[in-house]
Write a protein that holds these residues in place. Sequence first.
Motif, PDB file in Angstrom:
ATOM      1  N   SER A  74       0.855  -1.179   0.000  1.00  0.00           N
ATOM      2  CA  SER A  74       0.000   0.000   0.000  1.00  0.00           C
ATOM      3  C   SER A  74       0.893   1.232   0.000  1.00  0.00           C
ATOM      4  CB  SER A  74      -0.918  -0.001   1.237  1.00  0.00           C
ATOM      5  OG  SER A  74      -1.720   1.151   1.284  1.00  0.00           O
ATOM      6  N   ARG A  76       2.184   4.986   0.294  1.00  0.00           N
ATOM      7  CA  ARG A  76       1.845   6.186   1.054  1.00  0.00           C
ATOM      8  C   ARG A  76       2.119   7.410   0.184  1.00  0.00           C
ATOM      9  NH1 ARG A  76       4.466   4.644   6.962  1.00  0.00           N
ATOM     10  NH2 ARG A  76       2.963   3.001   7.499  1.00  0.00           N
ATOM     11  N   TYR A  77       1.318   7.544  -0.827  1.00  0.00           N
ATOM     12  CA  TYR A  77       1.527   8.605  -1.806  1.00  0.00           C
ATOM     13  C   TYR A  77       0.170   9.074  -2.303  1.00  0.00           C
ATOM     14  CZ  TYR A  77       2.718  10.839  -6.258  1.00  0.00           C
ATOM     15  OH  TYR A  77       2.827  11.717  -7.295  1.00  0.00           O
ATOM     16  N   LYS A  78      -0.060  10.390  -2.283  1.00  0.00           N
ATOM     17  CA  LYS A  78      -1.317  10.934  -2.778  1.00  0.00           C
ATOM     18  C   LYS A  78      -1.173  11.275  -4.252  1.00  0.00           C
ATOM     19  CE  LYS A  78      -3.686  12.805   1.247  1.00  0.00           C
ATOM     20  NZ  LYS A  78      -4.344  14.010   1.802  1.00  0.00           N
ATOM     21  N   PRO A  79      -2.014  10.680  -5.107  1.00  0.00           N
ATOM     22  CA  PRO A  79      -1.931  10.978  -6.551  1.00  0.00           C
ATOM     23  C   PRO A  79      -2.154  12.464  -6.807  1.00  0.00           C
ATOM     24  CG  PRO A  79      -3.339   9.080  -6.134  1.00  0.00           C
ATOM     25  CD  PRO A  79      -3.053   9.697  -4.804  1.00  0.00           C
ATOM     26  N   ASP A  80      -1.444  12.986  -7.780  1.00  0.00           N
ATOM     27  CA  ASP A  80      -1.541  14.390  -8.141  1.00  0.00           C
ATOM     28  C   ASP A  80      -2.426  14.538  -9.367  1.00  0.00           C
ATOM     29  OD1 ASP A  80      -0.331  16.878  -9.794  1.00  0.00           O
ATOM     30  OD2 ASP A  80      -0.064  17.182  -7.651  1.00  0.00           O
ATOM     31  N   GLU A  81      -3.244  15.572  -9.371  1.00  0.00           N
ATOM     32  CA  GLU A  81      -4.181  15.761 -10.474  1.00  0.00           C
ATOM     33  C   GLU A  81      -3.466  16.101 -11.776  1.00  0.00           C
ATOM     34  OE1 GLU A  81      -7.367  15.346 -10.616  1.00  0.00           O
ATOM     35  OE2 GLU A  81      -7.702  14.829  -8.529  1.00  0.00           O
ATOM     36  N   SER A  84       0.410  12.440 -12.274  1.00  0.00           N
ATOM     37  CA  SER A  84       0.364  11.332 -11.323  1.00  0.00           C
ATOM     38  C   SER A  84       1.403  10.272 -11.655  1.00  0.00           C
ATOM     39  CB  SER A  84      -1.031  10.694 -11.328  1.00  0.00           C
ATOM     40  OG  SER A  84      -1.999  11.603 -10.875  1.00  0.00           O
ATOM     41  N   THR A 171      -2.487   4.333 -13.151  1.00  0.00           N
ATOM     42  CA  THR A 171      -2.663   4.652 -11.735  1.00  0.00           C
ATOM     43  C   THR A 171      -1.681   3.836 -10.897  1.00  0.00           C
ATOM     44  OG1 THR A 171      -4.280   2.903 -11.256  1.00  0.00           O
ATOM     45  CG2 THR A 171      -5.129   4.976 -12.164  1.00  0.00           C
ATOM     46  N   LYS A 173      -3.087   1.825  -8.495  1.00  0.00           N
ATOM     47  CA  LYS A 173      -3.956   0.765  -7.965  1.00  0.00           C
ATOM     48  C   LYS A 173      -3.508  -0.597  -8.506  1.00  0.00           C
ATOM     49  CE  LYS A 173      -7.540   0.898  -6.090  1.00  0.00           C
ATOM     50  NZ  LYS A 173      -7.926   0.668  -4.679  1.00  0.00           N
ATOM     51  N   GLU A 194     -10.991   0.345  -0.644  1.00  0.00           N
ATOM     52  CA  GLU A 194     -11.490   1.706  -0.475  1.00  0.00           C
ATOM     53  C   GLU A 194     -13.011   1.713  -0.546  1.00  0.00           C
ATOM     54  OE1 GLU A 194      -9.630   4.136  -3.408  1.00  0.00           O
ATOM     55  OE2 GLU A 194      -7.602   3.844  -2.594  1.00  0.00           O
TER      56      GLU A 194
END
Length: 401
Positions: A74, A76-81, A84, A171, A173, A194
């Motif tokens: 998993s 620990r990274y927030k996708p960027d708009e 990404s 992505t 995922k 999720e």
Amino acid sequence: MSNVSLIPYLEPGDGKFSLNIVSPDPPADSEKQTRYPFQLLNDADPFSRLFEARIVSGGEQSATRLFLLVQRDSYRYKPDEIWSLTNPDLDGYWQQTFSAVSSGNNLQNRFFPLKETAFPEGGLLPFRSLFYCTHKKLFFHPPCPSCGTPLELCENDQLLSLKGLTPYGSTLKRYLFCPSCQQEGSDVYTYIREDTDPPIVKDCYGLVRSWRDIAAGRIASREFPCANCPEQTACYGETAFCTERIIPFNFFPSYILAFRAGSMSAVDFLPLISGAAIDEIVPPLIEKKQHGRLTALLEWRQTHGNGDLFLYNGKPEQFLEILYLKLSFLGDISRIVLAPDTAPMPLDIFAVIDCLWVNCRTTTACCRVCGTIKQNCSPWDRAKRTQVRLRHLTRRRHATA
């Protein structure tokens, strides 16, 4: 599908060396059912985790400590708009890291190659998903709950789209699926589910619970070890111990790099060269349950003792000695991250220091200890440098977008 399995490395035998990735048993008053069975050294990086392993002989005598750098299940990274990261991007970074640490010019990285983990033409292969039963102390590959055949990582974006799932190629995922049961309504599995996932997506616990029919013998599987286990009623009956006893080492097929272990974490080395005694460093590690760092520090003390580490201990010159050691250490960190073959980038000292390990070969004086950092600090410095480069690249893309 990757056919590379870690299990042959983990199987002990008479006169045979094997890899032990399971940490020692916890104290008698701890919760054995829920304890994490692996020696996790560093969990701070968004894309990888660092584990300790040991090469042992047939008599279970430890021979060599290793570090295993393992791809996270998993991120620990927030996708960027705007820009990404994707799964293929990270695959490429792992390949770059493998190419760097496995080259003949980088043996100072203490890289420890594992057989059959590379393509014939070059490139790193991922290891198959691996689960561990803490009760029977057995490793196995996860089977499909419906037919018993091995689960695989789904990289087919067309199939994922047909199931209403997030694509693999664009992505971060990831899903496990069964190629033999890939009809539209069949379940898929991810490490953490999720709220927006459709009902066909099950998480890790859901996958473990769904092996009930295989455990009862209603579905045959060569991968699953629980069919003849006397504990299957306790695991898959009313008590449902299965989700406490069966733990994934790597839920998804994962890249794994092995390195010869360092002596101690840089986080513990810094107080040591600042004049702190080992007995002052140990209690905080016990309180924070940093068992991996604690074990390494105690083993180093057992080998080298608590002798005087400074040339000018107790003298006015000790201040200058400590200053020299810290500046030398900072210089070595800079050379690790800002190597000649990389483009200039900002040095995020807080992101780096937590991931560094030092190999100390002498205790005559701290200045001599510090002198070994240059080649042995961070046995996985190339991997860390790649991750720092990745973060910098992402920031640079944002600035130029």
